[in-house]
Design a protein around this motif. Sequence first.
Motif, PDB file in Angstrom:
ATOM      1  N   GLY A  87       0.937  -1.342  -0.122  1.00 28.81           N
ATOM      2  CA  GLY A  87      -0.194   0.403  -0.446  1.00 28.81           C
ATOM      3  C   GLY A  87       1.061   1.357  -0.451  1.00 28.81           C
ATOM      4  O   GLY A  87       1.683   1.396  -0.192  1.00 28.81           O
ATOM      5  N   ARG A  88       0.005   2.352   0.576  1.00 32.03           N
ATOM      6  CA  ARG A  88       0.856   3.508   0.201  1.00 32.03           C
ATOM      7  C   ARG A  88       1.559   3.936   1.639  1.00 32.03           C
ATOM      8  O   ARG A  88       1.017   3.947   2.606  1.00 32.03           O
ATOM      9  N   PRO A  89       2.826   4.555   2.255  1.00 34.90           N
ATOM     10  CA  PRO A  89       3.102   4.996   3.154  1.00 34.90           C
ATOM     11  C   PRO A  89       1.928   5.792   3.947  1.00 34.90           C
ATOM     12  O   PRO A  89       1.838   5.479   4.874  1.00 34.90           O
ATOM     13  N   GLY A  90       1.239   6.044   4.019  1.00 32.35           N
ATOM     14  CA  GLY A  90       0.507   6.988   4.960  1.00 32.35           C
ATOM     15  C   GLY A  90      -0.927   5.827   4.944  1.00 32.35           C
ATOM     16  O   GLY A  90      -1.288   6.602   6.534  1.00 32.35           O
ATOM     17  N   ASN A  91      -0.676   5.205   5.030  1.00 33.27           N
ATOM     18  CA  ASN A  91      -1.894   4.407   5.226  1.00 33.27           C
ATOM     19  C   ASN A  91      -1.824   3.373   5.980  1.00 33.27           C
ATOM     20  O   ASN A  91      -2.865   2.982   6.967  1.00 33.27           O
ATOM     21  N   ASP A  92      -0.731   2.822   6.535  1.00 32.84           N
ATOM     22  CA  ASP A  92      -0.705   1.810   7.417  1.00 32.84           C
ATOM     23  C   ASP A  92       0.767   2.559   8.221  1.00 32.84           C
ATOM     24  O   ASP A  92       1.473   3.316   7.324  1.00 32.84           O
ATOM     25  N   PRO A  93       0.913   2.150   9.733  1.00 32.57           N
ATOM     26  CA  PRO A  93       1.793   2.606  10.380  1.00 32.57           C
ATOM     27  C   PRO A  93       3.244   2.434  10.045  1.00 32.57           C
ATOM     28  O   PRO A  93       4.486   3.068  10.266  1.00 32.57           O
ATOM     29  N   ASP A  94       3.420   0.958   9.442  1.00 33.23           N
ATOM     30  CA  ASP A  94       4.895   0.718   8.717  1.00 33.23           C
ATOM     31  C   ASP A  94       5.067   1.030   7.494  1.00 33.23           C
ATOM     32  O   ASP A  94       6.146   0.294   7.374  1.00 33.23           O
ATOM     33  N   GLY A  95       4.095   1.347   7.212  1.00 35.36           N
ATOM     34  CA  GLY A  95       4.518   2.014   5.727  1.00 35.36           C
ATOM     35  C   GLY A  95       4.035   1.404   4.847  1.00 35.36           C
ATOM     36  O   GLY A  95       4.424   1.267   3.706  1.00 35.36           O
ATOM     37  N   GLY A  96       3.235   0.640   4.698  1.00 36.69           N
ATOM     38  CA  GLY A  96       1.816  -0.556   4.369  1.00 36.69           C
ATOM     39  C   GLY A  96       3.170  -1.554   3.315  1.00 36.69           C
ATOM     40  O   GLY A  96       3.151  -2.156   2.538  1.00 36.69           O
ATOM     41  N   LEU A  97       3.486  -2.381   4.247  1.00 35.08           N
ATOM     42  CA  LEU A  97       4.256  -3.694   3.936  1.00 35.08           C
ATOM     43  C   LEU A  97       3.661  -4.971   3.722  1.00 35.08           C
ATOM     44  O   LEU A  97       2.348  -4.518   4.888  1.00 35.08           O
ATOM     45  N   SER A  98       3.493  -5.818   2.804  1.00 35.75           N
ATOM     46  CA  SER A  98       2.875  -6.945   3.133  1.00 35.75           C
ATOM     47  C   SER A  98       3.197  -7.826   3.578  1.00 35.75           C
ATOM     48  O   SER A  98       2.347  -8.826   4.599  1.00 35.75           O
ATOM     49  N   ARG A 168       9.818   6.052   2.469  1.00 37.75           N
ATOM     50  CA  ARG A 168       8.667   6.270   3.636  1.00 37.75           C
ATOM     51  C   ARG A 168       8.523   8.230   3.691  1.00 37.75           C
ATOM     52  O   ARG A 168       7.832   9.122   4.085  1.00 37.75           O
ATOM     53  N   LEU A 169       9.793   8.923   3.094  1.00 46.76           N
ATOM     54  CA  LEU A 169       9.759   9.698   2.844  1.00 46.76           C
ATOM     55  C   LEU A 169       8.337  10.861   1.483  1.00 46.76           C
ATOM     56  O   LEU A 169       8.186  12.260   2.181  1.00 46.76           O
ATOM     57  N   THR A 170       8.318  10.006   0.379  1.00 42.88           N
ATOM     58  CA  THR A 170       7.968  11.032  -0.213  1.00 42.88           C
ATOM     59  C   THR A 170       6.679   9.806  -1.283  1.00 42.88           C
ATOM     60  O   THR A 170       6.295  11.022  -2.225  1.00 42.88           O
ATOM     61  N   GLY A 171       6.613   8.225  -1.132  1.00 46.75           N
ATOM     62  CA  GLY A 171       5.638   7.923  -1.801  1.00 46.75           C
ATOM     63  C   GLY A 171       5.774   7.436  -2.635  1.00 46.75           C
ATOM     64  O   GLY A 171       4.692   6.661  -3.173  1.00 46.75           O
ATOM     65  N   GLU A 172       7.313   8.264  -3.869  1.00 50.45           N
ATOM     66  CA  GLU A 172       7.725   7.119  -4.528  1.00 50.45           C
ATOM     67  C   GLU A 172       8.657   6.367  -4.030  1.00 50.45           C
ATOM     68  O   GLU A 172       8.878   5.633  -3.361  1.00 50.45           O
ATOM     69  N   LEU A 220       9.065  15.421   0.218  1.00 51.76           N
ATOM     70  CA  LEU A 220       9.188  15.456   1.462  1.00 51.76           C
ATOM     71  C   LEU A 220       6.839  15.420   1.253  1.00 51.76           C
ATOM     72  O   LEU A 220       6.244  16.532   0.363  1.00 51.76           O
ATOM     73  N   ARG A 221       7.034  14.182   1.720  1.00 50.05           N
ATOM     74  CA  ARG A 221       5.550  14.330   1.866  1.00 50.05           C
ATOM     75  C   ARG A 221       4.485  15.461   3.290  1.00 50.05           C
ATOM     76  O   ARG A 221       5.384  15.836   3.611  1.00 50.05           O
ATOM     77  N   PRO A 222       3.372  16.435   2.213  1.00 52.95           N
ATOM     78  CA  PRO A 222       2.984  17.394   3.163  1.00 52.95           C
ATOM     79  C   PRO A 222       2.852  16.741   5.278  1.00 52.95           C
ATOM     80  O   PRO A 222       3.779  17.206   5.891  1.00 52.95           O
ATOM     81  N   GLY A 229       9.081  19.798  11.069  1.00 52.94           N
ATOM     82  CA  GLY A 229       9.573  21.576  10.569  1.00 52.94           C
ATOM     83  C   GLY A 229      10.019  21.389   9.114  1.00 52.94           C
ATOM     84  O   GLY A 229      10.920  22.749   9.728  1.00 52.94           O
ATOM     85  N   LEU A 230       9.770  20.559   7.757  1.00 48.56           N
ATOM     86  CA  LEU A 230      11.023  21.162   6.594  1.00 48.56           C
ATOM     87  C   LEU A 230       9.680  21.713   5.816  1.00 48.56           C
ATOM     88  O   LEU A 230       9.296  21.747   4.563  1.00 48.56           O
ATOM     89  N   GLY A 231       8.301  22.250   6.823  1.00 43.56           N
ATOM     90  CA  GLY A 231       7.208  22.469   5.834  1.00 43.56           C
ATOM     91  C   GLY A 231       7.230  23.881   4.585  1.00 43.56           C
ATOM     92  O   GLY A 231       6.629  24.528   3.475  1.00 43.56           O
ATOM     93  N   ARG A 232       8.521  24.683   5.124  1.00 39.16           N
ATOM     94  CA  ARG A 232       8.533  25.915   4.346  1.00 39.16           C
ATOM     95  C   ARG A 232       8.775  26.418   2.726  1.00 39.16           C
ATOM     96  O   ARG A 232       8.046  27.099   1.882  1.00 39.16           O
ATOM     97  N   GLN A 233       9.283  25.339   2.206  1.00 35.44           N
ATOM     98  CA  GLN A 233      10.226  24.411   1.353  1.00 35.44           C
ATOM     99  C   GLN A 233       9.704  22.962   0.868  1.00 35.44           C
ATOM    100  O   GLN A 233      10.857  22.786   1.603  1.00 35.44           O
ATOM    101  N   PRO A 234       9.896  22.891  -0.754  1.00 37.85           N
ATOM    102  CA  PRO A 234      10.286  21.375  -0.751  1.00 37.85           C
ATOM    103  C   PRO A 234      11.817  21.671   0.212  1.00 37.85           C
ATOM    104  O   PRO A 234      12.335  21.873  -1.374  1.00 37.85           O
ATOM    105  N   VAL A 235      11.410  19.812  -0.333  1.00 34.29           N
ATOM    106  CA  VAL A 235      13.243  19.429   0.241  1.00 34.29           C
ATOM    107  C   VAL A 235      13.074  18.108  -0.657  1.00 34.29           C
ATOM    108  O   VAL A 235      12.537  17.136  -1.030  1.00 34.29           O
ATOM    109  N   PRO A 236      13.922  18.160  -1.853  1.00 29.52           N
ATOM    110  CA  PRO A 236      14.361  17.238  -2.971  1.00 29.52           C
ATOM    111  C   PRO A 236      14.613  15.784  -2.229  1.00 29.52           C
ATOM    112  O   PRO A 236      15.696  16.224  -1.058  1.00 29.52           O
TER     113      PRO A 236
END
Length: 482
Positions: A87-98, A168-172, A220-222, A229-236
């Motif tokens: 699954g996607r990283p935001g849906n499960d606490p362990d990042g969507g591991l099967s 986990r950081l980006t969803g990609e 970074l995912r929002p 604390g890195l929401g001010r500008q996109p961090v690659p």
Amino acid sequence: MSVPRYVAVIDIGKTNAKLVLHDIAMAIDVVVHRSANASLPSEPYPHVDVDRLWRFICDALGRIAADHPIDAISITTHGACAALLSGRPGNDPDGGLSLPILDYEATPPAALSAAYDRIRPDFTETASPALPDGLNLGRQLYWLEQAYPEEFARTRCIVTYPQYWAFRLTGETACDASSLGCHTDLWRPHASCFSSLTEQRGWQYLFAPVRSSFAVLGTLRPEVAARVGLGRQPVPVHAGIHDSNASLLPYLLQRPAPFSVISTGTWVVSFAVGGKPVTLDPTRDTLSNVDALGRATPSARFMGGREFEILTQGAPQLPTEAEVARVLAAGLMALPTFTPGTGPFPSGAGTWTRDPATLSAGERTAVASLYAALLSLTDLLLIGADGPIIVEGPFAANAVYRDCLAAVSARPVIPSEGATGTSTGAALLALGESGLQHHGAAPPVQPAQDTEARALPLLTELYRAYARQWHQAVTGHISLAR
């Protein structure tokens, strides 16, 4: 677009996890946060404690971001590890591991391991030796596929370990060749493509796209950006790299061949760049790794950090000159191997030539340092290494280790002074492959002659005589073990 300077490097080793803020312009680690890393022994098998590591990553990123700018994030991890995602990283606490991420030191069922040995590709195809436990990632996947078919069937994507944390950081999702080329049985390093095993099992359809280690996977995912604390500008966030290959990268950029790099940590991995032609021996833990630029590199390894801990009982003490002299003169030795099935003498059963209880802590440490140096020299010989020897990681600060290397090899030994041997190379990923061409900074190193001067001329013959005696003892010890 401005050139990144401050790169947060997530460095997940087998024994320790680190988060480093690296200043590319000055080639220094500005901040280093550390945490012990231990797997969970619970069901269904020993596995990575991803929740604990994720908390550490987020907390350390937040502490760094509160006081310093962060221009980019890069990732480096140990090899022999992958994540099966459902699954996607935001849906499960362990990042969507099967399935939980398997610890490579876990032992698969004997019948499954024997069945895997019958289907694994030949060394001539993958340059990947047969290794114990789960050190061949292909063995892990076969174990999970056979023992947990329902969970395996829910897997929509497989990512190599650096890219799990990038996910986990980006969803990609992605994989990188340095991780796929790390004794996995899954990659043809000389052809830069998946092996016949992945095609036979149909796994190539599960693996995420193979991306350059330098690639920006996303930002970074929002919710993560807000948490740290890195929401001010996109961090690659860059794709990431196998840790030993991160150590190698700076020297590929700044040094003419031939040279060798010894990357030290839980594992001691040696790389030969531009060395002498040799035929690698799969029975002695030699292999071809894949560097950050996708090229096959002759390599050899042993579990040096783990064995050093065993030999020193986890309490090393800096030996005095008198203690080193006593060890050399008396021929006090440790003989391989203290992590069975690994290294250049995998069939050996580790032993001491004298009861270690009779030695001081400094003498034990001197013996352990000499043991590590002589195994490193054995590995360098097996992979045809030539030219200066660069030492990265914890053993770079070990004077006995360096002195023995210099005296016995009669080659310059250059220790890296960096706090973490992998952080410089992993941070350089943020420059991109094109940006590397214009990057002239080099990690700080001590002059080679400093190391040579310590070992020469007074102790040279003592070290060389000890090495000759050690090799004779090892030959007899291994013959008896067989």
